[in-house]
Design an enzyme around this catalytic site. Structure first.
Site, PDB file in Angstrom:
ATOM      1  N   HIS A   1       0.831  -1.224   0.000  1.00 46.24           N
ATOM      2  CA  HIS A   1       0.000   0.000   0.000  1.00 46.24           C
ATOM      3  C   HIS A   1       0.862   1.268   0.000  1.00 46.24           C
ATOM      4  O   HIS A   1       0.496   2.274   0.608  1.00 46.24           O
ATOM      5  CB  HIS A   1      -0.947   0.030   1.206  1.00 46.24           C
ATOM      6  CG  HIS A   1      -1.945  -1.086   1.225  1.00 46.24           C
ATOM      7  ND1 HIS A   1      -3.206  -0.960   0.668  1.00 46.24           N
ATOM      8  CD2 HIS A   1      -1.876  -2.338   1.717  1.00 46.24           C
ATOM      9  CE1 HIS A   1      -3.871  -2.089   0.833  1.00 46.24           C
ATOM     10  NE2 HIS A   1      -3.083  -2.956   1.461  1.00 46.24           N
TER      11      HIS A   1
ATOM     12  N   ASN B   1     -10.408  -2.709   2.389  1.00 48.36           N
ATOM     13  CA  ASN B   1     -10.085  -2.728   0.961  1.00 48.36           C
ATOM     14  C   ASN B   1     -11.341  -2.467   0.145  1.00 48.36           C
ATOM     15  O   ASN B   1     -12.451  -2.460   0.688  1.00 48.36           O
ATOM     16  CB  ASN B   1      -9.527  -4.102   0.565  1.00 48.36           C
ATOM     17  CG  ASN B   1      -8.043  -4.265   0.903  1.00 48.36           C
ATOM     18  OD1 ASN B   1      -7.342  -3.285   1.152  1.00 48.36           O
ATOM     19  ND2 ASN B   1      -7.575  -5.496   0.903  1.00 48.36           N
TER      20      ASN B   1
ATOM     21  N   HIS C   1      -4.101   0.923  11.919  1.00 50.09           N
ATOM     22  CA  HIS C   1      -3.920  -0.340  12.627  1.00 50.09           C
ATOM     23  C   HIS C   1      -5.289  -0.914  12.982  1.00 50.09           C
ATOM     24  O   HIS C   1      -6.060  -0.259  13.686  1.00 50.09           O
ATOM     25  CB  HIS C   1      -3.126  -0.068  13.906  1.00 50.09           C
ATOM     26  CG  HIS C   1      -2.781  -1.299  14.696  1.00 50.09           C
ATOM     27  ND1 HIS C   1      -3.127  -2.567  14.301  1.00 50.09           N
ATOM     28  CD2 HIS C   1      -2.110  -1.446  15.854  1.00 50.09           C
ATOM     29  CE1 HIS C   1      -2.693  -3.438  15.184  1.00 50.09           C
ATOM     30  NE2 HIS C   1      -2.072  -2.787  16.133  1.00 50.09           N
TER      31      HIS C   1
ATOM     32  N   TYR D   1       0.710  -4.209  12.162  1.00 49.62           N
ATOM     33  CA  TYR D   1       0.602  -2.782  11.833  1.00 49.62           C
ATOM     34  C   TYR D   1       1.399  -1.883  12.775  1.00 49.62           C
ATOM     35  O   TYR D   1       1.877  -0.835  12.350  1.00 49.62           O
ATOM     36  CB  TYR D   1      -0.871  -2.361  11.749  1.00 49.62           C
ATOM     37  CG  TYR D   1      -1.559  -2.925  10.525  1.00 49.62           C
ATOM     38  CD1 TYR D   1      -1.830  -4.286  10.428  1.00 49.62           C
ATOM     39  CD2 TYR D   1      -1.911  -2.127   9.459  1.00 49.62           C
ATOM     40  CE1 TYR D   1      -2.433  -4.820   9.307  1.00 49.62           C
ATOM     41  CE2 TYR D   1      -2.528  -2.648   8.334  1.00 49.62           C
ATOM     42  CZ  TYR D   1      -2.789  -3.993   8.262  1.00 49.62           C
ATOM     43  OH  TYR D   1      -3.385  -4.518   7.152  1.00 49.62           O
TER      44      TYR D   1
HETATM   45 FE1  HDE Z   1      -2.588  -4.828   5.474  1.00 54.52          FE
HETATM   46  N1  HDE Z   1      -0.790  -4.069   5.956  1.00 54.52           N
HETATM   47  N2  HDE Z   1      -1.960  -6.679   5.992  1.00 54.52           N
HETATM   48  N3  HDE Z   1      -4.327  -5.680   4.783  1.00 54.52           N
HETATM   49  N4  HDE Z   1      -3.224  -3.072   4.841  1.00 54.52           N
HETATM   50  C1  HDE Z   1      -0.413  -2.791   5.804  1.00 54.52           C
HETATM   51  O1  HDE Z   1       0.717  -1.543   7.450  1.00 54.52           O
HETATM   52  C2  HDE Z   1      -0.872  -6.928   6.734  1.00 54.52           C
HETATM   53  C3  HDE Z   1      -4.679  -6.989   4.858  1.00 54.52           C
HETATM   54  C4  HDE Z   1      -4.467  -2.742   4.399  1.00 54.52           C
HETATM   55  O2  HDE Z   1      -3.227   3.468   4.009  1.00 54.52           O
HETATM   56  C5  HDE Z   1       0.916  -2.486   6.440  1.00 54.52           C
HETATM   57  O3  HDE Z   1       1.006   0.652   7.825  1.00 54.52           O
HETATM   58  C6  HDE Z   1      -0.791  -8.324   7.061  1.00 54.52           C
HETATM   59  C7  HDE Z   1      -6.079  -7.156   4.613  1.00 54.52           C
HETATM   60  C8  HDE Z   1      -4.512  -1.354   4.027  1.00 54.52           C
HETATM   61  O4  HDE Z   1      -1.612   3.288   5.485  1.00 54.52           O
HETATM   62  C9  HDE Z   1       1.310  -3.835   7.056  1.00 54.52           C
HETATM   63  C10 HDE Z   1      -1.884  -8.893   6.471  1.00 54.52           C
HETATM   64  C11 HDE Z   1      -6.556  -5.889   4.378  1.00 54.52           C
HETATM   65  C12 HDE Z   1      -3.244  -0.854   4.280  1.00 54.52           C
HETATM   66  C13 HDE Z   1       0.139  -4.715   6.681  1.00 54.52           C
HETATM   67  C14 HDE Z   1      -2.614  -7.857   5.811  1.00 54.52           C
HETATM   68  C15 HDE Z   1      -5.454  -4.993   4.497  1.00 54.52           C
HETATM   69  C16 HDE Z   1      -2.465  -1.952   4.796  1.00 54.52           C
HETATM   70  C17 HDE Z   1       1.922  -1.848   5.538  1.00 54.52           C
HETATM   71  C18 HDE Z   1      -2.269 -10.361   6.449  1.00 54.52           C
HETATM   72  C19 HDE Z   1      -7.989  -5.485   4.031  1.00 54.52           C
HETATM   73  C20 HDE Z   1      -2.756   0.549   4.020  1.00 54.52           C
HETATM   74  C21 HDE Z   1       1.970  -0.389   5.950  1.00 54.52           C
HETATM   75  C22 HDE Z   1      -2.617 -10.863   7.677  1.00 54.52           C
HETATM   76  C23 HDE Z   1      -8.910  -5.691   5.092  1.00 54.52           C
HETATM   77  C24 HDE Z   1      -3.011   1.439   5.189  1.00 54.52           C
HETATM   78  C25 HDE Z   1       1.198  -0.323   7.147  1.00 54.52           C
HETATM   79  C26 HDE Z   1      -2.583   2.849   4.871  1.00 54.52           C
HETATM   80  C27 HDE Z   1      -1.139  -1.830   5.204  1.00 54.52           C
HETATM   81  C28 HDE Z   1       0.078  -5.987   7.079  1.00 54.52           C
HETATM   82  C29 HDE Z   1      -3.789  -8.100   5.067  1.00 54.52           C
HETATM   83  C30 HDE Z   1      -5.614  -3.588   4.284  1.00 54.52           C
HETATM   84  C31 HDE Z   1       2.646  -4.404   6.610  1.00 54.52           C
HETATM   85  C32 HDE Z   1       0.300  -8.995   7.858  1.00 54.52           C
HETATM   86  C33 HDE Z   1      -6.876  -8.451   4.645  1.00 54.52           C
HETATM   87  C34 HDE Z   1      -5.706  -0.595   3.457  1.00 54.52           C
HETATM   88  O5  HDE Z   1       1.415  -3.764   8.436  1.00 54.52           O
END
Ligand code: HDE
Length: 725
Positions: free
Chosen positions: A79, A153, A344, A367
């Site tokens: 993202h 999402n 988060h 997060y």
């Molecule tokens: Fe994320 N995801 N994600 N994700 N995600 C991040 O956190 C993660 C997942 C989503 O505009 C990171 O601050 C794991 C689902 C958005 O700043 C990180 C798993 C959904 C955003 C991270 C998922 C999301 C992130 C990277 C699997 C939809 C952007 C930067 C378990 C519900 C937020 C950050 C923004 C961002 C981890 C799966 C949505 C790495 C480990 C499912 C919208 O922490």
């Protein structure tokens, strides 16, 4: 600019008083160093003689260059490319009172500030907005009870079921490690290699290969919380909840060929669109809604509520509207706000709690952890965009870049020296209490058998699509797999598609020039050699509903042309009335008219008035607008007929199934294009859908054009011969 001595300090002080904390406005101010020293020269470094070497003594040069050297922070692992806006949320009524004690959701008198960041997942920060990808939809609600982040999402399901596979998924989709190719695209070997071995991804693959992955605008996308959460009410009773945002403008997408071209013509297309709409006062809006499932109904569905690869069909549990989310202010500074915001899913308020969804559980760790690297330490919550509205009191101290100045001697609990402060809050005072879920079981690395149906909702999604949507989906798969070099991967993928829909598999196989492999029991390759297969073997079910209307964009709202961009192709001599009347009618409905002409500057209309040109053919493109109009005017149309870009503009708009209108002589331009030949051959057929021509007989041209633009696209035209554009 010089200033008199007398107005210096006074001017500086006055400004400070008027500013909100942490914001800076240089208007009318004098330049200073970071220690507040007024600067007299920002143009030359300090040298030993005019042509001599620079001196180490130049503290200002060193400060400025040092700051510059450290301007970049690590971008988000996923993202990375995003854009955001401020706004508010307001509940319609108190109907959720029974289910949650979250005050911002149940008190209609509260207007809760929000910050919403949209993003793509795979590309780097500088990648194109129009990549085929999931869009992040992350909302920070600054409630009176602390910040609540709904990190969602624009698709309601996810690729994987367990957070432990997230690093693998992301490594597979990101550019390949040896050459860092391709940028912001899943169309490459490693992504499809992983997917072809991960059958649980099939439902999500249907979504990312659908038009949802190439939105027309961030303002025209749905948002989903994806994971199942819990509401908890005053009595401590819980209810399962899925979160939804539905855009008032409907859900709309562009064509894939268009997306590819936009990526070149305007890689900031979505970012610009959001910014411009908000600046113009056309505030994007979503209805926030929930699907609620009683605790005792947890096992009533043929899928597991904890499985993030499943949605709850709205036919089974309708989405209840709860309130409205409006974006009404652009950030003042991209870096300070959009880049530094830290979301988060674990940022919750009383009344909202988690479930054991294994993806959500892993997210609850990730997060905060990621911010430590990205934002440089544990004090990221003190950055203005991340601060809650209420003040923070606890015994956490120090660390990099600490902003807070904690008074007093104590930084521990319990204490007597500090009078016991800060106190722990009573639950009745709003203190957060985790939902007391009963848990028991063996410690085991495994998935629940109830997660093993990988295909039924993929089939449900495909069956719910309109015919053009199904075509787009199979074309997307042909494109993506067409870019895969390793034949075995293609074979495995087409094999998996046979379990979704046989015709889909056949259409994709045809495009790839291969036979459909004999259906084989799909193998879950995640399985370790000695793992117990009963935990991983796919099961096959028939979905409880065969079609779900909410899944098809064909059923979305088509009742508005607000904020739609309409190109007017014109040149000197354009008919004044023909231009003005349609412009007025479109603008009255909230559309944005852009005059496109052979050159920038101004053109003269038939009445001699100067019409401002918004774009020349050099910088304009049909892919950047929603519809095209050619006003009357012999001289204007004669000039356009000599302009190959004007002909191309219309052909391309036709190919992308957009509304096209022409008045009087404007029809001549259409006749000169491929579109004209199609109209002659097939008048009144699908080929002419969305083409409105007033050659004297159509007295309600503007009204018909507006109706056509409301339809967004006339996909039925795609079935006709491919347009040379
Ligand atoms: Fe994320 N995801 N994600 N994700 N995600 C991040 O956190 C993660 C997942 C989503 O505009 C990171 O601050 C794991 C689902 C958005 O700043 C990180 C798993 C959904 C955003 C991270 C998922 C999301 C992130 C990277 C699997 C939809 C952007 C930067 C378990 C519900 C937020 C950050 C923004 C961002 C981890 C799966 C949505 C790495 C480990 C499912 C919208 O922490």
């Amino acid at each position: 600019m010089k200033s008199t001595e007398s107005d210096l300090p006074e001017n500086n002080d006055k400004k400070m008083e008027n500013l909100a904390p942490h914001t800076e406005d240089s208007t009318g101010q004098l330049m200073t160093t970071n220690t507040g020293l007024l600067l007299n020269d920002d143009t030359s470094s300090l040298k030993a003689g005019e042509r001599g070497p620079s001196l180490l003594e130049d503290f200002y040069l060193r400060e400025k260059i040092t700051h510059f050297d450290h301007e970049r922070i690590p971008e988000r692992v996923v993202h990375a490319r995003g854009v955001a806006a401020h706004g508010y949320f307001q509940a319609y009524n108190n109907s959720l009172n029974k289910y949650t004690k979250a005050k911002f959701l149940t008190d209609p008198s509260r207007k809760t500030p929000v910050f919403l960041r949209f993003s793509t997942v795979a590309g780097f920060r500088g990648s194109s907005d129009l990549a085929r990808d999931v869009r992040g939809f992350a909302v920070k609600f600054y409630t009176d009870e602390g910040n609540f982040d709904l990190v969602g999402n624009n698709m309601p399901v996810f690729f994987i079921q367990d957070a432990i596979k997230f690093p693998d998924l992301i490594h597979a989709v990101k550019p390949e490690p040896h050459n860092e190719i391709p940028q912001a695209a899943s169309a490459h070997d490693t992504f499809w290699d992983f997917i072809s071995l991960t059958p649980e991804a099939m439902h999500m693959i249907m979504w990312v290969m659908s038009d949802r992955a190439i939105p027309r605008s961030l303002r025209m996308m749905e948002g989903f919380g994806v994971n199942t959460y819990r509401f908890v009410n005053e009595e401590g009773k819980a209810t399962f909840v899925k979160f939804h945002f539905k855009p008032t403008l409907g859900v709309h997408s562009v064509a894939w060929d268009e997306a590819l071209k936009i990526s070149g013509k305007d890689p900031d297309f979505h970012r610009r669109d959001l910014h411009e709409a908000i600046e113009a006062g056309a505030y994007p809006e979503w209805e926030f809604g929930v699907q609620l499932v009683a605790q005792e109904d947890e096992h009533k569905f043929d899928f597991d509520l904890l499985d993030p690869t499943k949605l709850i069909p709205e036919e089974l549990v309708p989405v209840q509207p709860v309130g409205k989310l409006v974006l009404d202010r652009n950030p003042d500074n991209y870096f300070a706000e959009t880049e530094q915001v830290a979301f988060h899913p674990g940022h919750v308020v009383p009344g909202i709690d988690f479930t054991n969804d294994p993806l959500l559980q892993g997210r609850l760790f990730s997060y905060t952890d990621t911010q430590l690297t990205r934002l440089g330490g544990p004090n990221f919550q003190e950055i203005p965009i991340n601060r809650p509205l209420n003040t923070v009191h606890n015994n956490q101290r120090d660390g990099h870049m600490r902003q807070q100045i904690n008074k007093g001697k104590t930084s521990y609990h319990p204490n007597t020296i500090g009078g016991g402060c800060p106190f722990q809050a009573m639950i009745s005072d709003g203190g957060f209490k985790h939902f007391e879920e009963r848990v028991e079981g063996n410690k085991i690395r495994a998935r629940s058998k109830s997660f093993m149906d990988f295909f039924s909702q993929a089939t449900l999604f495909y069956n719910s699509m309109s015919e053009p949507e199904q075509t787009h989906l199979s074309d997307a798969l042909r494109f993506e797999l067409g870019k895969v070099d390793i034949q075995d991967i293609r074979n495995r993928m087409v094999g998996l598609l046979t379990f979704v829909d046989k015709t889909l598999a056949k259409r994709v196989a045809e495009g790839l020039g291969m036979d459909v492999p004999e259906p084989q029991q799909p193998v879950n390759h995640q399985l370790g050699a000695d793992a117990d297969p009963k935990h991983y073997e796919p099961v096959f079910k028939k979905p409880a509903v065969e079609k779900s209307a909410a899944l098809s964009m064909a059923n979305t709202a088509k009742n508005s042309i607000k904020t739609r961009q309409i190109a007017f192709l014109a040149a000197d001599g354009v008919d004044a009335d023909s231009l003005a009347a349609v412009k007025e009618a479109l603008e009255a409905e909230g559309a944005v008219v852009r005059v496109v002409a052979p050159h920038n500057g101004f053109i003269a209309d038939s009445a001699g008035a100067q019409i401002k040109v918004d774009k020349s053919f050099l910088t304009a493109s049909s892919v950047l607008v929603d519809a095209v109009y050619i006003p009357a005017g012999q001289k204007s149309v004669a000039a356009l007929l000599n302009e190959p870009d004007a002909i191309h503009f219309i052909n391309e708009a036709y190919r992308h199934c957009k509304a096209i209108a022409a008045d009087g002589e404007g029809a001549e331009l259409i006749k000169a294009t491929y579109v004209g030949s199609k109209l002659n051959e097939q008048a009144g057929s699908d080929a002419s859908a969305g083409i409105i021509i007033d050659d004297g007989g159509n007295s309600k041209l503007a009204a018909d054009f507006i109706d056509a633009i409301k339809q967004h696209r006339f996909w039925e035209r795609e079935k006709k011969d491919k347009v040379p554009a």
